[in-house]
Structure formats: structure tokens, C-alpha cells
Write an enzyme that holds these catalytic residues in place. Structure first.
Site, PDB file in Angstrom:
ATOM      1  N   GLN A  59     -36.270  36.520 -57.375  1.00 28.37           N
ATOM      2  CA  GLN A  59     -36.949  37.681 -57.924  1.00 28.37           C
ATOM      3  C   GLN A  59     -37.235  38.544 -56.715  1.00 28.37           C
ATOM      4  O   GLN A  59     -37.878  38.088 -55.767  1.00 28.37           O
ATOM      5  CB  GLN A  59     -38.244  37.207 -58.600  1.00 28.37           C
ATOM      6  CG  GLN A  59     -38.813  38.148 -59.606  1.00 28.37           C
ATOM      7  CD  GLN A  59     -38.041  38.166 -60.920  1.00 28.37           C
ATOM      8  OE1 GLN A  59     -36.959  38.718 -61.012  1.00 28.37           O
ATOM      9  NE2 GLN A  59     -38.607  37.553 -61.935  1.00 28.37           N
ATOM     10  N   SER A  60     -36.729  39.791 -56.724  1.00 30.81           N
ATOM     11  CA  SER A  60     -36.718  40.566 -55.481  1.00 30.81           C
ATOM     12  C   SER A  60     -38.064  40.713 -54.803  1.00 30.81           C
ATOM     13  O   SER A  60     -38.218  40.468 -53.630  1.00 30.81           O
ATOM     14  CB  SER A  60     -36.175  41.952 -55.743  1.00 30.81           C
ATOM     15  OG  SER A  60     -34.804  41.855 -55.845  1.00 30.81           O
ATOM     16  N   THR A  61     -39.041  41.161 -55.567  1.00 24.91           N
ATOM     17  CA  THR A  61     -40.306  41.461 -54.908  1.00 24.91           C
ATOM     18  C   THR A  61     -41.431  40.703 -55.568  1.00 24.91           C
ATOM     19  O   THR A  61     -41.305  40.258 -56.711  1.00 24.91           O
ATOM     20  CB  THR A  61     -40.627  42.962 -55.009  1.00 24.91           C
ATOM     21  OG1 THR A  61     -40.721  43.269 -56.396  1.00 24.91           O
ATOM     22  CG2 THR A  61     -39.552  43.807 -54.379  1.00 24.91           C
ATOM     23  N   GLN A 115     -42.228  42.034 -58.821  1.00 25.49           N
ATOM     24  CA  GLN A 115     -41.421  41.538 -59.943  1.00 25.49           C
ATOM     25  C   GLN A 115     -41.920  40.181 -60.400  1.00 25.49           C
ATOM     26  O   GLN A 115     -41.978  39.895 -61.592  1.00 25.49           O
ATOM     27  CB  GLN A 115     -39.957  41.433 -59.528  1.00 25.49           C
ATOM     28  CG  GLN A 115     -39.253  42.779 -59.487  1.00 25.49           C
ATOM     29  CD  GLN A 115     -37.780  42.629 -59.182  1.00 25.49           C
ATOM     30  OE1 GLN A 115     -37.280  41.512 -59.052  1.00 25.49           O
ATOM     31  NE2 GLN A 115     -37.094  43.740 -59.075  1.00 25.49           N
ATOM     32  N   LEU A 126     -38.526  37.540 -52.506  1.00 24.08           N
ATOM     33  CA  LEU A 126     -37.833  38.057 -51.323  1.00 24.08           C
ATOM     34  C   LEU A 126     -36.670  38.926 -51.771  1.00 24.08           C
ATOM     35  O   LEU A 126     -35.985  38.603 -52.732  1.00 24.08           O
ATOM     36  CB  LEU A 126     -37.303  36.906 -50.479  1.00 24.08           C
ATOM     37  CG  LEU A 126     -38.364  36.018 -49.848  1.00 24.08           C
ATOM     38  CD1 LEU A 126     -37.718  34.883 -49.094  1.00 24.08           C
ATOM     39  CD2 LEU A 126     -39.238  36.830 -48.903  1.00 24.08           C
TER      40      LEU A 126
END
Ligand SMILES: [Zn+2]
Length: 683
Positions: free
Chosen positions: A22-24, A27, A64
């Protein structure tokens, strides 16, 4: 699921890896649905026939960014285990997004093909050894990359368009908030407003960011938190130099809407990791600047003035702030010859000179020179003091009023803090009063809170008292007016430091230029005022430094009278007989006598006997350059003798003169080599 038949017992005997990404953090926090679905993949693997103990989840990369694998330990672990051949299948919600960079995914696919590892997502099962599956995966990866590109492009375009209208909302600096209609307004909290306004007021007074920090010593500054659990909350913390610069440089305080103040760039560090750095963009290159977009704390002109002041303070960039030391024009004096800055150099005893250092850069011009500092300083100070007219004194008084206002503001901040503490104490009291007496547990908590608020109120009260006591009493306006009228006295007062004088000078004078002046006994000084007006003065310049005293003493009187007919050794003897000493208290020697001759332009007695003349006299008579005469003497064409002092004496008769005239005439336009011959050192 599509292609489930591709899963064989060989795959099931190895581990099934569920890779979560999960990118951030945003999110992870906001898209809990997606995170849950990703965890549910473990159940999918079990449903496909893997034993529960053979299913592993890698979730170290949650939060990340996927743009590069460099910092993603989870992805690296996944790769290494696929390479070892211990993995039967990799499961992800969408395989093409396992890695956001095509290169990472291509590497994974290649390894999976070599080790017979399956890739599984919600669409189906991919066996990379199968050409069709390999092709489909490659296509999906390319598509997702293209999709990202288009999305990013659209987002950027939409953002840019919104920014150009001034409607793209960006986090506002403390002191400005969005109102209910989305308009930018000053923070309604008067305490915050006062703190922000004080930063600008302190900067105007102190002239540096460090000065602002010093003025805020013991006082806290608000900061609004963005994101995280503290989002939107106001926290008070000590003011740092960095924060001051942030506030001073932020155009939002000048009521301007700006987009593109910062740019992010990717750099590769020594270890090969890609890092993103944020850099400031020069003002001229800001993409969007909309002035008067919202109410601010200062005008755009004031903002520009602060920017210029900060740049001037930055010595690394060539700025020259006022320093200790007595040379008044230090930092603002310019060489009129080459246009470069002149340096103030101190030579012990606090004697200073302004020197043009352009020769270091090879830019020295004939007009470049050095000058004793006090010569310029005295003249400039005199101009400054006479130029301070009643109108300008009125301005100074306005500045004094500003100082008084600043004093008021300092205690105003403490008053506002008391008001806030009182409000919170009242609220705690009301909450306590409203609770039913039977509800003892709640009542006890509320009572404790009320007491804490009362203690905070007492603290704030004390701080206010301290703030009011700490303020030095201000002189009343009448005595200030008297002080301003008596400016010359104030200027020369021993309590006024060199730095104070420099500051005062710089508030009115922009720069001082030592203009080229052909007469070496004079100095021409240009003064440029901040108002734009310019003055020019010409002053007498004393002789070179090292001269005993400018006023004629009995010793110099003697040298003046007897000098033209007495040789230097004779003068030394005479001076010693009278018991005269130099300004430095030493007995006169030949060098000291030479200095006095040089300073008062006293000619030396001619060494020539009657019937003899000097080289200069011969050249004058013949109308040629002394170099020609020296040339003849050196080549034996003209007889001459050296006096005991080393000077050449030429026996001169009408015949000699006629000879020389003839030589000039016959040599046509004279031998150029003769012209070039330089005279020898004379004494
Ligand atoms: Zn120069």
C-alpha cells in the site's frame, strides 16, 4: 479462478507468498478495505490447495511507495526467495502493481519463469513459462505504467489549472486559515495573529532572523500540525531560526497565492539509492503568483524588502552586514574606479583604511585607490548630521512610536494567553457544574481537570506580570524629541557604539562611493541616500599615513625654512642640536626628514655646482623627455658627474646645449629606444 489448472502438486509443495503493498500510510489508514482484501489473499491460497502452514504473508512494505524497490525490504525478500526456488506462487491483489516500476516487475517475472514460480492475482494464475501468460503479464504491466502516466499527467494538469485560478488548496502557514467558504483569512485566534505579526515587527527592528529568535526568547510560537493524529491542532513551541526564515520567506503572509515555490528532484546517492530532495525555486521562476489573493500580515513591497534584507545578511552571497570596528562606512563603501566593494582594514591602534582589492581579481583600474577611513567617515558623518532636517526627525519620532507599539505587543501576547487560560478554566468549571453529584467518578476527573486549568491560569497570570515588569520603561515623547534634536551630541556620545552609528548611517545612506579624483590631495565622495537622492562632496586629503603631525611643529617649521637649501644629513644634525623629536618620540633620521619633505612638498637643495644643471632641467631646456638625457649620459654622448647624494649633474654650456639640439634634430624624430629608456632610481 482463471487458470487454476496450472497449479500442480509441485507448486503446492512449496510456499505460497502473499505480498502486500500500500503506497502510503494515508492509503493504509484510509483504504482499510483494500488492506483487508489483500490479507484475504491468504485464504485464497488455502482454498487453492496450499496447506495453511505453507502460506506466508509479507506485509513489511505497507505504507512504502512502490516507485522503486530500493527501500522496500519486503520486495527484496520476495525476490531473493523466488530466486532460491522455494516459492510455489506469489499472490498479490493485482500482480502488475506488485512493483510500480516495470524494471522491478520484469526481474520478478524473469526469476519466476526460471524457477517455475506462479504469479497469482484476482484475474487469474500466470505461469511465466507459458508464452501467452508471459505476454499478458507484460502487457498488463505496460498498461498499468501508461495508466499511471496518464493519471499523473491529468492530475498535474488539473492541479496546475486550479493553481492558476488560485483555487488549489495547499496547507496554509500558521496565522492563516480557510474559512467555511474555503477563503483564506487571518487566523481568528488573536494570540496566533499577534505572534505572527510580532515576527515581522521584530525583524523590522532587529534586521535579522537571529535577532527575531533573540526577541522571542522565553516566548513560544504556534505551529499548526498537518496529517497524523495531531492534524489541525495548534501546538506552541520555542521559536527556531529555521521557523523564522520559513515565516519571513512565505509569500502567503503578504496576501499572495503562490504555486511552485518548491521543486522535488530525484538524485542518486553514493550507495546507488534514489533519493527525493526538495529544493527552493527562485522567485522569478515561480509558476503562479497571484498578488492580493487574500488578507495578509504585510504588503508585497514589504515582503520584497524582507527578501532583500535577508539576501544582504547572507555574507556567503556577498552581503556585508554592519560589524564591530570603528570604520563607519565598512560594508557600504564602493570603489569608484572599478565599481567593486572596498574593504575596511585595521592597522593596529584602531586606525583603519578603506582599500580597493580589485587587484586580486586583476580588475584594478587607474582610478582605484585606498584612503584613510576617518577622512571619509568624518566627512560622511558631517553630511549625515547636517542633512537631518526637522522632517526627517519627524520620521525618527515615528520610528520611536513603532518601538513603543512593539513593547505593547510583547505584553499583549501574554494578555491573550491569560484570556485563553481563563476561558479554559471557565469551561472546565461549567463541565464540573453540569455533572450530576451522584456520578462521583466523572465528577472527580472533571474536578481534577478544573484544578489543572486553574493552575494554568495562575501561571499565565504570572507570565503576564513578568512580561510587564520585564519591559524597560520608555522615555516619553518629549524627551525623545529633545534627543532627536540633539542628534550630533548623541552621535558623538561615548555610550554610542560604532555599531549603533553604522546602523544609523545605514538607515539613511544606501552607499558611499570613493569617486576618481585627479588631484591626489583631494578626495571626491559620492553619497547615495535611501531616498534615491545623491550628494557629492570634495574634501582635502591629508598626506600619506606616517607623517608625524598635520600641524606644523617647530621641527617641521625648521625643515620648511632650511630644507630647500640644506641637505638631509645636515638637517638631521640641526634637528638633533635643537632636541626636536618626531611625532612618535624618536630622534629625526634621514628617513623621517624625507617624510616631512614629501608631506609638505619641500624641495631638496640642488646638488649641482654653478655651471651644472640636473637631468630634469636639461630635459626641460631641450624640450625632450628626461629618458633621452639619461640615454645620452649612459652612452657617453653627454658628460655628467654624480654628486655625493648620487644625483647626476651635467656641466652645461651654450655649446653643450647646441650639441644636444643638433643631436635631436639629426636623429629625425629621436631614437624610439631612447624614449623607452626609463630613468634610474633617483634620490
Ligand atoms: Zn577599485
Amino acid at each position: 479462478m482463471n487458470g487454476e489448472h496450472k497449479i500442480t502438486s509441485r507448486h503446492r509443495a512449496r510456499t505460497a507468498l502473499v505480498y502486500l503493498r500500500q503506497s502510503t500510510l494515508m492509503q493504509v489508514r484510509e483504504h482499510t478495505e483494500s488492506t483487508l482484501r489483500q490479507y484475504a489473499l491468504a485464504d485464497t491460497a488455502i482454498a487453492m490447495g496450499w496447506a495453511p502452514r505453507d502460506v506466508e504473508v509479507i506485509d513489511r512494505d505497507l505504507g512504502l511507495s512502490g516507485t522503486s524497490a530500493a527501500h522496500r525490504a519486503g520486495f527484496r525478500e520476495l525476490m531473493s526467495r523466488v530466486c532460491l526456488g522455494e516459492i510455489g506462487a506469489v499472490l498479490g491483489l493485482e500482480i502488475s502493481r506488485l512493483a510500480r516500476s516495470n524494471a522491478d516487475l520484469a526481474r520478478l517475472a524473469e526469476m519466476a519463469r526460471l524457477t517455475g514460480t506462479l504469479l497469482i492475482d484476482s484475474d487469474g494464475v500466470y505461469d511465466l513459462a507459458d508464452f501467452n501468460d508471459w505476454l499478458v503479464l507484460g502487457l498488463k504491466s505496460t498498461m498499468s505504467q501508461a495508466e499511471l502516466h496518464i493519471m499523473a499527467g491529468r492530475l498535474q494538469a488539473a492541479k496546475r489549472a486550479a493553481a492558476e485560478r488560485g483555487e488549489l488548496r495547499a496547507p496554509l502557514p500558521v496565522g492563516l486559515v480557510y474559512d467555511d467558504d474555503g477563503m483564506v483569512v487571518l487566523d481568528p485566534d488573536a494570540e496566533v495573529q499577534a505572534a505572527v505579526a510580532d515576527i515581522f515587527a521584530c525583524f523590522a527592528a532587529a534586521g535579522s532572523a537571529y535577532g527575531v529568535v533573540a526577541a522571542f526568547a522565553g516566548r513560544k510560537f504556534p505551529q499548526r500540525a498537518y496529517g497524523g493524529v495531531w492534524a489541525g491542532q495548534l501546538r506552541w513551541a520555542p521559536l527556531t531560526h529555521h521557523r523564522v526564515l520559513q515565516v519571513l520567506k512565505n509569500p502567503a503572509y503578504a496576501g499572495a497565492y503562490v504555486h511552485g515555490r518548491h521543486v522535488t528532484r530525484k538524485t542518486v546517492d553514493a550507495d546507488g539509492n534514489v533519493r527525493t530532495v526538495t529544493a527552493e525555486v527562485p522567485r522569478a521562476q515561480w509558476a503562479v503568483v497571484i498578488k492580493d489573493h487574500h488578507p495578509g500580515y504585510l504588503t508585497w513591497e514589504e515582503y520584497l524588502a524582507i527578501e532583500a534584507r535577508l539576501a544582504a545578511n547572507h555574507t556567503g552571497g556577498g552581503g556585508r552586514p554592519a560589524r564591530e570596528g570603528t570604520a563607519l562606512c565598512q560594508g557600504i563603501i564602493i570603489c569608484g574606479g572599478c565599481g567593486g566593494p572596498m574593504a575596511a582594514n585595521y592597522h593596529g591602534d584602531d586606525r583603519a583604511s578603506y582599500e580597493c582589492h580589485s587587484h586580486r581579481d586583476g580588475k584594478k583600474t587607474p582610478g582605484c585607490r585606498s584612503i584613510t577611513a576617518h577622512v571619509v567617515d568624518d566627512a560622511v558623518a558631517a553630511v549625515l548630521l547636517t542633512a537631518l532636517t526637522p522632517e526627517q526627525l519627524a520620521l525618527a519620532l515615528a520610528a520611536a512610536d513603532e518601538v513603543a507599539g512593539q513593547h505593547q505587543r510583547a505584553s499583549r501576547a501574554a494578555e491573550l494567553a491569560v484570556e485563553r487560560a481563563r476561558y479554559e478554566a471557565d469551561r472546565a468549571e461549567r463541565a464540573f457544574g453540569q455533572v450530576e453529584p451522584e456520578n462521583r467518578l466523572v465528577a472527580r476527573t472533571l474536578e481534577a481537570r478544573w484544578e489543572a486549568k486553574l493552575a494554568a491560569l495562575a501561571d499565565a497570570d504570572q507570565a503576564l506580570q513578568a512580561a510587564q515588569n520585564a519591559l524597560p520603561p520608555l522615555p516619553d515623547r518629549a524627551s525623545l524629541a529633545k534627543l532627536a534634536a540633539d542628534l550630533p551630541a548623541l552621535w558623538h556620545a561615548p555610550t554610542t557604539t560604532a555599531r549603533d552609528r553604522k546602523r544609523l548611517l545605514r538607515t539613511l545612506i544606501a552607499d558611499v562611493t570613493l569617486l576618481p579624483e585627479p588631484d591626489r590631495g583631494k578626495a571626491r565622495i559620492g553619497i547615495r541616500w535611501h531616498t534615491g537622492a545623491a550628494d557629492q562632496i570634495v574634501i582635502d586629503r591629508p598626506g600619506p599615513t606616517g607623517i608625524p603631525a598635520p600641524t606644523p611643529t617647530p621641527a617641521t617649521q625648521l625643515i620648511r625654512e632650511l630644507g630647500p637649501v640644506t641637505s638631509n644629513p645636515e638637517l638631521v644634525t640641526l634637528l638633533a642640536q635643537h632636541g626636536y623629536r618626531t611625532g612618535a618620540g624618536r630622534p629625526f633620521d634621514i628617513k623621517a626628514v624625507q617624510w616631512v619633505r614629501h608631506a609638505y612638498q619641500i624641495p631638496t637643495p640642488s646638488p649641482c655646482n654653478s655651471g651644472e644643471i640636473s637631468v630634469a632641467d636639461a630635459a626641460r631646456r631641450l624640450g625632450c623627455s628626461p629618458g633621452v638625457v639619461y640615454y645620452w649620459i649612459e652612452n657617453g654622448q653627454l658628460a655628467a658627474r654624480r654628486s655625493p647624494g648620487g644625483r647626476l649633474c651635467i656641466p652645461w654650456t651654450p655649446a653643450t646645449e647646441a650639441d644636444c639640439q643638433a643631436r635631436i634634430a639629426t636623429s629625425g624624430h629621436l631614437n624610439p629606444a631612447a624614449r623607452r629608456t626609463r630613468p634610474r632610481q633617483r634620490h
